[in-house]
Every structure is written in C-alpha cells, then in structure tokens.
Scaffold this motif. Structure first.
Motif, mmCIF file in Angstrom:
data_model
loop_
_atom_site.group_PDB
_atom_site.id
_atom_site.type_symbol
_atom_site.label_atom_id
_atom_site.label_comp_id
_atom_site.label_asym_id
_atom_site.label_seq_id
_atom_site.Cartn_x
_atom_site.Cartn_y
_atom_site.Cartn_z
ATOM 1 N N VAL A 47 23.008 0.052 3.040
ATOM 2 C CA VAL A 47 23.752 0.465 4.230
ATOM 3 C C VAL A 47 23.668 -0.590 5.325
ATOM 4 O O VAL A 47 22.653 -1.270 5.457
ATOM 5 N N ASP A 48 24.745 -0.696 6.094
ATOM 6 C CA ASP A 48 24.703 -1.482 7.322
ATOM 7 C C ASP A 48 24.377 -0.516 8.457
ATOM 8 O O ASP A 48 25.166 0.376 8.769
ATOM 9 N N ALA A 49 23.200 -0.686 9.060
ATOM 10 C CA ALA A 49 22.733 0.266 10.065
ATOM 11 C C ALA A 49 23.634 0.278 11.303
ATOM 12 O O ALA A 49 23.708 1.274 12.009
ATOM 13 N N ARG A 50 24.346 -0.836 11.554
ATOM 14 C CA ARG A 50 25.198 -0.894 12.746
ATOM 15 C C ARG A 50 26.436 -0.021 12.591
ATOM 16 O O ARG A 50 26.838 0.682 13.506
ATOM 17 N N SER A 51 27.059 -0.080 11.385
ATOM 18 C CA SER A 51 28.299 0.668 11.183
ATOM 19 C C SER A 51 28.075 1.978 10.430
ATOM 20 O O SER A 51 28.939 2.856 10.427
ATOM 21 N N GLY A 52 26.934 2.087 9.777
ATOM 22 C CA GLY A 52 26.697 3.252 8.931
ATOM 23 C C GLY A 52 27.415 3.171 7.597
ATOM 24 O O GLY A 52 27.359 4.117 6.807
ATOM 25 N N GLN A 53 28.089 2.040 7.341
ATOM 26 C CA GLN A 53 28.849 1.895 6.091
ATOM 27 C C GLN A 53 27.951 1.582 4.902
ATOM 28 O O GLN A 53 27.003 0.804 5.036
ATOM 29 N N VAL A 54 28.316 2.152 3.769
ATOM 30 C CA VAL A 54 27.674 1.764 2.513
ATOM 31 C C VAL A 54 28.273 0.433 2.082
ATOM 32 O O VAL A 54 29.483 0.319 1.889
#
Ligand code: C2E
Ligand code: CA
Ligand code: CA
Ligand code: CA
Length: 282
Positions: A47-54
């Motif tokens: 996950v990218d913690a900034r965007s919440g995207q997987v």
C-alpha cells in the motif's frame, strides 16, 4: 561420569537420527504435495500510505496440508532448498503468480501502470542456468505485462559470483522486470553489493520495523536504510508493519510504501480479489 557421558552421546545419536528421519519424512511429504497440487499462493497487498492505494502484492507460498491446514514456508523452505525441491516449486510459484495477476488484469481490478507483482526467488533458483528463460516463459505463457513483475531477491544470491549475478540481473532487466532487495540489513549486507546490483527497491526488513518504535538502535538502522536508499536512488518499502505507530515512524523517515498486518494479512486469491473490488468501490 563416564557412563553418563556415553548415555549423553547415545541420546544425541538417537535424537540426530530422529531429526534426520523427520526431515526425510517432511521431504517426501513435500514431494507429494507438489504432485498433488497442495501448494497455493497467498497475496499480501502493498500500500501507498499517502493515497491508501494498493500498489502491488507479494505472492507468498502456502502448503495446504491435508490435516494441518495452510502452512507457512518458514516451516519447510529450508527442506525445499536442501532437497532441490525449491526448483520445481519455485518454478510453479513464478508461473502461478503471473497467471493469477494476469487474471486480475483481465477483471480490470489492477493495471500495469500502478501495480506490481512481487515474487520471491531463492538463490538456488536464481542460479539455474536457464532462469532468465524460465522468467521469460512465465511472462509469455501468462501474458502478464513484463514491467509488472518484480523479483524479490536476497543478498544470498551474490555469494557465488558477483559478476555472473549482475550480468543475469541485467538480462532480466532487459526483459522489463525489476528487482527488490528483500530482508535488507539482515544478512552479510554490503553496501558494495548494493551499489553494483541493478536493484530498484529496498525492502526494509520486518525485524527493524517491529522494534523501531521502542529500540533506538533499530530506529537508527531504519534511518540509515532510508538514507542509503535515497542516496542510491532506490525506492523503498517496509514489511511487517503491524501498528499505526510503526507506520507513522516510517512515514516521518520518508518511507510511504508498506505491507503488513496493519493493512492486511496475506490472503488467498479469492479474498485478495474481494479486497481489490472493495478498494475500487471506495
Ligand atoms: P519474506 O519474503 O520476508 O516474507 C514476509 C513474511 O512476513 C511472510 O511470511 C509474511 O506472511 C509475513 N508478514 C507479512 N506481514 C506481516 C506482519 O505484519 N507481521 C508479521 N509478523 N509477519 C508479517 P511467510 O508467508 O510465512 O513467508 C516466510 C518466508 O518464506 C518469506 O519471508 C520468504 O523468505 C519465504 N517465502 C515465502 N514464499 C516464498 C516463495 O514463493 N519462494 C521462496 N523462495 N521463498 C518464499
Ligand atoms: Ca519477500
Ligand atoms: Ca522480507
Ligand atoms: Ca524475512
């Protein structure tokens, strides 16, 4: 005293034999497991913690034991390595992971621009003379876009011949695949290797992540790894993130990509698919 010494040796022998036959039994069971199709892949989201995207997933091997249920490779990877079974099993992992990921693309749940599939490659597997061809075949047979595949290697791959390793990595990079250095900092890490290997991503080992929030030494190691990744122009991802405080600390240091129980455990493909569907609807 002499007697008890002899007894101790006898006991030692007996337990050595027990361990050896236990190992042999496990090896046979694993051989059967491959034939019977008892291996399965789980997928852990990244996950990218900034965007919440997987932004990716790591494929992790499981053995669906007929009576014991899903078994972690921590219990049997050494036996696979020692017996050479890691070669057919690793080959299966690679092709199965590519197929599964291509399926997710077909269902429009992930796409090549912002998702990568990470597959663990053991040193033995990497050293096979036809390893590059195996990777190419898995990509071709599955139809997976080449740039989606990321191979996770460990520092163990350079023990034998650094120049051969580098040459092979370059051939694979030419195919379009990329590399992550797994478990960084836990082995005979060498900055020299890291500088010479065409690695794209550094994985911050879970042992440092786990203790960074309460052990200043581990916090320092994480800082050092982040600084190193920066200076070498590598991206980084943290593994084993279980707590929000750990993620906060990592983000403060500048590491925003992670995987760990905080977001999700490794999941069977069907559950990973469900997670992606859910993530898309958000
Ligand atoms: P690894 O490559 O370092 O994989 C990360 C391990 O951490 C995985 O264990 C994963 O389930 C676990 N993990 C993930 N998030 C967390 C967390 O938040 N907390 C904790 N405590 N653990 C977490 P797993 O799946 O049991 O795999 C163990 C090791 O076995 C892997 O370590 C890797 O070295 C090896 N392995 C797994 N699958 C394969 C494979 O297909 N091929 C090869 N060669 N090795 C594999
Ligand atoms: Ca890994
Ligand atoms: Ca790791
Ligand atoms: Ca590990």
């Amino acid at each position: 005293a002499k007697d008890s010494g002899r007894n101790a040796i006898q006991l030692f022998r007996t337990s050595m034999q027990a361990a050896a036959s236990e190992r042999l039994r496990l090896e046979n069971e694993l051989r059967q497991a491959l034939l019977r199709g008892e291996f399965e892949l789980f997928f852990q989201p990244q996950v990218d913690a900034r965007s919440g995207q997987v932004i990716g997933a790591e494929a992790l091997l499981r053995w669906q034991h007929p009576t014991l249920g899903a078994q972690s490779p921590a219990l049997f990877i050494q036996v696979l390595e020692d017996s050479g079974l890691i070669l057919p099993v690793g080959g299966w992992v690679l092709s199965e992971a590519c197929r599964a990921c291509e399926q997710l693309i077909a269902e429009q749940l992930v796409d090549g621009d912002d998702f990568s599939l990470c597959v663990n490659i053991s040193p033995q597997q990497f050293r096979q003379s036809n390893f590059v061809e195996q990777v190419a075949a898995s990509l071709r047979d599955s139809g997976l876009p080449r740039a989606m595949l990321k191979l996770e290697i460990t520092e163990g791959i350079v023990i034998h011949n650094l120049d051969d390793t580098i040459a092979k990595m370059h051939r694979l990079k030419k195919l379009g695949v990329s590399f992550a250095m797994d478990d960084f900092g836990t082995g005979y890490s060498s900055l020299t290797y890291l500088k010479r290997l065409p690695v794209d991503v550094l994985k911050i080992d879970q042992s440092f992540v786990r203790d960074a929030t309460h052990d200043p030494n581990d916090a320092e190691i994480v800082r050092a790894i982040v600084a190193m990744a920066r200076s070498l122009g590598l991206s980084m991802i943290a593994e084993g993130v279980e707590q929000q405080e750990q993620l906060d600390f990592l983000q403060q240091q500048g590491c925003h990509l992670y995987q760990g129980y905080l977001y999700s455990r490794p999941l069977p493909l069907a559950e990973f698919r469900a997670l992606l569907v859910h993530a898309k609807q958000r």
